[in-house]
Design a protein around this motif. Structure first.
Motif, PDB file in Angstrom:
ATOM      1  N   ARG A 161       0.846  -1.212   0.000  1.00 31.03           N
ATOM      2  CA  ARG A 161       0.000   0.000   0.000  1.00 31.03           C
ATOM      3  C   ARG A 161       0.874   1.252   0.000  1.00 31.03           C
ATOM      4  NH1 ARG A 161      -5.402  -0.857   1.051  1.00 31.03           N
ATOM      5  NH2 ARG A 161      -5.992  -2.848   2.040  1.00 31.03           N
ATOM      6  N   HIS A 162       1.941   1.194   0.789  1.00 24.28           N
ATOM      7  CA  HIS A 162       2.840   2.346   0.825  1.00 24.28           C
ATOM      8  C   HIS A 162       3.486   2.568  -0.540  1.00 24.28           C
ATOM      9  CE1 HIS A 162       5.528   5.307   2.575  1.00 24.28           C
ATOM     10  NE2 HIS A 162       6.571   4.666   2.050  1.00 24.28           N
ATOM     11  N   ALA A 163       3.857   1.493  -1.231  1.00 23.83           N
ATOM     12  CA  ALA A 163       4.459   1.619  -2.567  1.00 23.83           C
ATOM     13  C   ALA A 163       3.444   2.190  -3.554  1.00 23.83           C
ATOM     14  CB  ALA A 163       4.969   0.265  -3.043  1.00 23.83           C
ATOM     15  N   ILE A 164       2.158   1.788  -3.406  1.00 23.47           N
ATOM     16  CA  ILE A 164       1.104   2.319  -4.283  1.00 23.47           C
ATOM     17  C   ILE A 164       0.969   3.823  -4.067  1.00 23.47           C
ATOM     18  CG2 ILE A 164      -1.379   2.287  -4.733  1.00 23.47           C
ATOM     19  CD1 ILE A 164      -1.343  -0.693  -3.952  1.00 23.47           C
ATOM     20  N   ILE A 188      -3.540 -15.783   0.546  1.00 18.93           N
ATOM     21  CA  ILE A 188      -2.443 -16.219  -0.318  1.00 18.93           C
ATOM     22  C   ILE A 188      -2.947 -16.463  -1.740  1.00 18.93           C
ATOM     23  CG2 ILE A 188      -0.926 -18.206  -0.768  1.00 18.93           C
ATOM     24  CD1 ILE A 188      -0.406 -18.337   2.216  1.00 18.93           C
ATOM     25  N   ASN A 189      -4.109 -17.085  -1.841  1.00 16.90           N
ATOM     26  CA  ASN A 189      -4.671 -17.376  -3.158  1.00 16.90           C
ATOM     27  C   ASN A 189      -4.891 -16.088  -3.962  1.00 16.90           C
ATOM     28  OD1 ASN A 189      -5.911 -19.326  -5.068  1.00 16.90           O
ATOM     29  ND2 ASN A 189      -7.751 -18.099  -4.646  1.00 16.90           N
ATOM     30  N   GLU A 190      -5.406 -15.029  -3.328  1.00 17.08           N
ATOM     31  CA  GLU A 190      -5.652 -13.759  -4.013  1.00 17.08           C
ATOM     32  C   GLU A 190      -4.343 -13.083  -4.390  1.00 17.08           C
ATOM     33  OE1 GLU A 190      -8.364 -12.193  -5.095  1.00 17.08           O
ATOM     34  OE2 GLU A 190      -9.501 -14.010  -4.604  1.00 17.08           O
ATOM     35  N   LEU A 191      -3.362 -13.092  -3.465  1.00 18.13           N
ATOM     36  CA  LEU A 191      -2.105 -12.397  -3.729  1.00 18.13           C
ATOM     37  C   LEU A 191      -1.288 -13.076  -4.818  1.00 18.13           C
ATOM     38  CD1 LEU A 191      -0.989 -11.370  -0.124  1.00 18.13           C
ATOM     39  CD2 LEU A 191      -1.852  -9.883  -1.949  1.00 18.13           C
ATOM     40  N   GLU A 192      -1.525 -14.402  -5.012  1.00 21.13           N
ATOM     41  CA  GLU A 192      -0.810 -15.085  -6.089  1.00 21.13           C
ATOM     42  C   GLU A 192      -1.221 -14.520  -7.449  1.00 21.13           C
ATOM     43  OE1 GLU A 192       0.744 -19.495  -5.540  1.00 21.13           O
ATOM     44  OE2 GLU A 192      -1.429 -19.409  -5.319  1.00 21.13           O
ATOM     45  N   HIS A 193      -2.446 -13.997  -7.554  1.00 18.63           N
ATOM     46  CA  HIS A 193      -2.934 -13.432  -8.824  1.00 18.63           C
ATOM     47  C   HIS A 193      -2.913 -11.910  -8.805  1.00 18.63           C
ATOM     48  CE1 HIS A 193      -4.754 -17.481  -8.482  1.00 18.63           C
ATOM     49  NE2 HIS A 193      -4.473 -17.530  -9.799  1.00 18.63           N
ATOM     50  N   TYR A 194      -2.259 -11.339  -7.819  1.00 19.70           N
ATOM     51  CA  TYR A 194      -2.224  -9.885  -7.668  1.00 19.70           C
ATOM     52  C   TYR A 194      -0.974  -9.339  -8.374  1.00 19.70           C
ATOM     53  CZ  TYR A 194      -1.557  -5.397  -5.295  1.00 19.70           C
ATOM     54  OH  TYR A 194      -1.343  -4.079  -5.003  1.00 19.70           O
ATOM     55  N   ASP A 195      -1.164  -8.197  -9.036  1.00 21.30           N
ATOM     56  CA  ASP A 195      -0.059  -7.523  -9.752  1.00 21.30           C
ATOM     57  C   ASP A 195       0.587  -6.529  -8.789  1.00 21.30           C
ATOM     58  OD1 ASP A 195       1.705  -6.491 -11.569  1.00 21.30           O
ATOM     59  OD2 ASP A 195       0.208  -5.207 -12.548  1.00 21.30           O
ATOM     60  N   PHE A 196       1.705  -6.914  -8.208  1.00 22.46           N
ATOM     61  CA  PHE A 196       2.346  -6.072  -7.181  1.00 22.46           C
ATOM     62  C   PHE A 196       2.885  -4.790  -7.801  1.00 22.46           C
ATOM     63  CE2 PHE A 196       2.310 -10.032  -4.818  1.00 22.46           C
ATOM     64  CZ  PHE A 196       2.174  -9.633  -3.483  1.00 22.46           C
ATOM     65  N   SER A 230       8.319  -4.392  -6.454  1.00 27.12           N
ATOM     66  CA  SER A 230       9.059  -5.619  -6.738  1.00 27.12           C
ATOM     67  C   SER A 230       9.596  -6.227  -5.440  1.00 27.12           C
ATOM     68  CB  SER A 230      10.207  -5.328  -7.712  1.00 27.12           C
ATOM     69  OG  SER A 230      11.085  -4.339  -7.172  1.00 27.12           O
ATOM     70  N   GLU A 231       9.936  -5.349  -4.461  1.00 25.88           N
ATOM     71  CA  GLU A 231      10.403  -5.862  -3.162  1.00 25.88           C
ATOM     72  C   GLU A 231       9.279  -6.638  -2.454  1.00 25.88           C
ATOM     73  OE1 GLU A 231      10.710  -2.816  -4.158  1.00 25.88           O
ATOM     74  OE2 GLU A 231      12.874  -2.400  -4.300  1.00 25.88           O
ATOM     75  N   SER A 232       8.050  -6.113  -2.527  1.00 22.89           N
ATOM     76  CA  SER A 232       6.909  -6.803  -1.915  1.00 22.89           C
ATOM     77  C   SER A 232       6.660  -8.133  -2.605  1.00 22.89           C
ATOM     78  CB  SER A 232       5.661  -5.932  -2.007  1.00 22.89           C
ATOM     79  OG  SER A 232       5.821  -4.748  -1.260  1.00 22.89           O
ATOM     80  N   LYS A 233       6.818  -8.148  -3.926  1.00 22.15           N
ATOM     81  CA  LYS A 233       6.615  -9.404  -4.673  1.00 22.15           C
ATOM     82  C   LYS A 233       7.643 -10.444  -4.267  1.00 22.15           C
ATOM     83  CE  LYS A 233       6.216 -11.253  -9.348  1.00 22.15           C
ATOM     84  NZ  LYS A 233       4.928 -11.919  -9.077  1.00 22.15           N
TER      85      LYS A 233
END
Length: 672
Positions: free
Chosen positions: A100-103, A144-152, A155-158
């Motif tokens: 969220r901070h990166a966004i 986890i299931n949602e974040l696997e399909h999330y576009d971060f 790059s550090e968070s990913k």
């Protein structure tokens, strides 16, 4: 020679707190006399524990199981199972905050660039990303299931998310493999492959044994023994170890809420792609549950702590609880002291303390110590007293009875141990050929001095010998009638009565070995008892006090004996049963005239045969007193109204006084 003793500081290797056979028999004497069963007496000793004469405590199983319960509560109070994945969940929340901070930073940078199109795209992207983050499920698996399909955005968070996934995958894999091995940590792909090979080989061993083939256990241990630090020596031992591990893991799942179990299932399905490993584990679990149903596969525990427990903490707690359950099952089902030898004393020491481990070790040796001392033996699968054990129980009973006497009741001295068939008169006589050579050394030396004077060395001649004069002991024959009716244990009279019977047998066999003692037990009917049977005799679960039959048997037994004859009867009630002319048992309460008359008829026959009947009554009811008055009026024997506390005092003192009177009367006849 002067004795020398070396003293050293206690270092834990010395063994000074032993429980010998003597103290064990002392402890079980009353229980053995009451129940008549060596096995049952040892089981009760196991339950209650004991102290030896030095005051050392042998902890009983009851106290050990209480410690087990307290230890369980300590473990359950460590934390809450809801925190099994709390560490990863917290990291995931921190990762989302970082995203969220990166966004926000990306949106601010676009707005400050002066590029309106860029700012609009950044704003739209930020709204979409924040919306998806806002809509993340609350449970770990869904998140986890949602974040696997999330576009971060970051790059550090990913990278952090991918690292967390791998960490979680390792934890779930470790959870599965902890059920299989006690020696694998920080799994590598090679470790996982060896684990799969081990499980496949283990399932193959089971199938080979089911087909009746050699499972080749030794070869399996050569290849995969490092997975089992317990070093099992047989396939059965290995399978039991595996069953316990898997049961512990199942207990952790059972202890979770349905939501937590579902979350773990989803995580396992999502993160473990190795279907072959899961299949091998499922196969083994099904087989072990069928082979070891007693391992508590349905066991669950309610954790009451406040702090969330991590996964490793939860598995450690389950392992400890499983070991406590195993020990509890062993203690609860131990039917004999030797069964306790199966306990792992090192683990007992860790779980319950040094004193419990030491007590358990010594308790497992109870039966062996009694056998090695020659006090008990195994007869047709049952422990029984040996003749030596019988004498020891009798001596204990005699000691207990005489220990409660006032000194003046026996002339303020212990009863002398008499020579076989003779009694000392403390007179002496010159030795004559054929006399027993019981030399009075003091008078013999005095005779030599009077003859020879003070010349040394002193030389003895045959004329100097002077011996102790003895008189032949008057023989007596006694039958003890012991009431075995149900009212005796109901009123707490049975143990004192049986203890007196054992004490009397011990007294006569050691102090008056020429005398005869017979024993008759009577309830609804009477029966002759041997001294060997006496320790195991218990009350009869029937109603009826058949004195008539008892007197009948006692007369028959005394008819085969010589000397003065007497019957000693211990009872707590009037006669309520007799043998009818047809040979049947007749019972009625309250007593009827027919029973009383049949009993008194036997008393008359005993009186005509010169048999005295002395009665010791443990319940001075009016009806019993009235009957005993009739009995004594016919027989001229004595009657004593006693309590359980002074029964032995009355009976044994009366018996010894009777012996003294017989001896004095014989002495008077000889003097005249």
């Amino acid at each position: 020679m002067v004795s020398r003793f070396n003293y050293s500081r206690w270092d834990g290797t010395q063994r000074g707190f032993e429980f010998d056979a003597q103290s064990i028999v002392d402890e079980i004497t009353d229980d053995l006399l009451y129940h008549g069963d060596v096995n049952a007496a040892l089981r009760r000793l196991m339950q209650e524990g004991m102290r030896n004469e030095r005051g050392d405590q042998l902890m009983g199983l009851r106290e050990m199981m209480q410690r087990l319960r307290e230890r369980r509560e300590e473990i359950k109070d460590r934390g809450d199972l809801g925190g099994v994945y709390s560490e990863i969940s917290a990291e995931l929340d921190d990762l989302v905050d970082e995203e969220r901070h990166a966004i926000d930073e990306a949106l601010m940078s676009a707005e400050q660039s002066g590029d309106q199109r860029r700012a609009e795209v950044a704003k739209e992207s930020a709204q979409e990303r924040n919306f998806r983050l806002d809509m993340l499920p609350s449970d770990l698996a869904g998140k986890i299931n949602e974040l696997e399909h999330y576009d971060f955005q970051s790059s550090e968070s990913k990278q952090r998310f991918e690292a967390l996934l791998e960490k979680l995958r390792q934890q779930i894999m470790q959870q599965m493999l902890d059920q299989m091995s006690g020696a694998v940590e920080n799994l590598t792909p090679q470790d996982i492959q060896r684990m799969k090979d081990m499980m496949a080989a283990l399932n193959e061993m089971l199938e080979s044994r089911e087909r009746g083939e050699d499972p080749k256990f030794e070869q399996f241990m050569e290849n995969f023994g490092d997975f089992f630090p317990e070093n099992p020596e047989t396939l059965d031992e290995l399978l039991e170890i595996m069953a316990q591990r898997m049961a512990n893991a199942q207990a952790m799942l059972n202890s979770m809420t349905p939501e937590q179990r579902d979350q773990m299932r989803q995580l396992s399905e999502k993160l473990l792609e190795d279907m072959d490993l899961r299949w091998q584990m499922d196969q083994l679990s099904q087989k072990l549950q069928g082979m070891f149903p007693q391992k508590g596969w349905g066991q669950s525990h309610e954790f009451t702590g406040d702090e969330p427990m991590g996964f490793s903490q939860a598995m450690q707690a389950m392992q400890e609880l499983g070991e406590l359950d195993q020990l509890d099952n062993l203690l609860r089902n131990a039917s004999s002291p030797s069964a306790l030898a199966e306990a792992d004393l090192d683990r007992v020491r860790e779980m319950l303390g040094e004193d419990a481990a030491k007590s358990l070790e010594q308790m497992a040796q109870l039966t062996k110590k009694l056998k090695d001392s020659g006090l008990i033996d195994q007869v047709e699968g049952k422990l029984e007293l040996t003749p030596s054990g019988l004498r020891k129980i009798g001596a204990n009973a005699l000691r207990d009875v005489f220990g409660s006497l006032e000194k003046d009741r026996l002339g303020q001295h212990q009863v002398e141990r008499l020579g076989v068939g003779h009694e000392r008169t403390y007179d002496t006589k010159p030795y004559e050929y054929g006399d027993p050579f019981q030399l009075d050394l003091q008078r013999t030396l005095r005779n030599a001095l009077q003859r020879q004077g003070s010349t040394v060395p002193l030389k003895l001649s045959a004329d100097d010998f002077e011996i102790e004069q003895t008189e032949h002991l008057t023989r007596s024959s006694t039958v003890l009638m012991l009431d075995l009716s149900l009212s005796m244990p109901m009123r707490d009279y049975f143990l004192p009565a049986k203890k007196v019977a054992m004490a009397l047998h011990s007294l006569m066999s050691t102090q008056f070995p020429r005398d005869y003692l017979g024993i008759v037990g009577f309830s609804e009917v009477a029966r002759e008892l041997t001294p060997q049977q006496l320790p195991e005799v218990s009350w009869d679960f029937v109603y009826g006090t058949n004195m008539q039959h008892g007197f009948m048997l006692a007369r028959k037994m005394l008819s085969r004996q010589s000397g003065t004859k007497q019957i000693i009867m211990i009872t707590d009630g009037e006669p309520t049963a007799h043998i009818s002319k047809s040979g049947d048992v007749f019972f009625n309460y309250p007593p009827v005239r027919e029973t009383v008359e049949a009993t008194l008829s036997e008393v008359m026959r005993a009186t005509r045969e010169g048999i005295r009947i002395n009665t010791f009554m443990l319940d001075a009811s009016h009806a019993l007193q009235a009957f005993i008055e009739q009995l004594t009026a016919i027989n001229h024997g004595r009657a004593f109204f006693t309590s359980p506390e002074n029964l032995g005092e009355y009976l044994l003192v009366d018996f010894i006084e009777h012996k003294r009177q017989l001896s004095r009367r014989r002495g008077s006849r000889r003097a005249s």
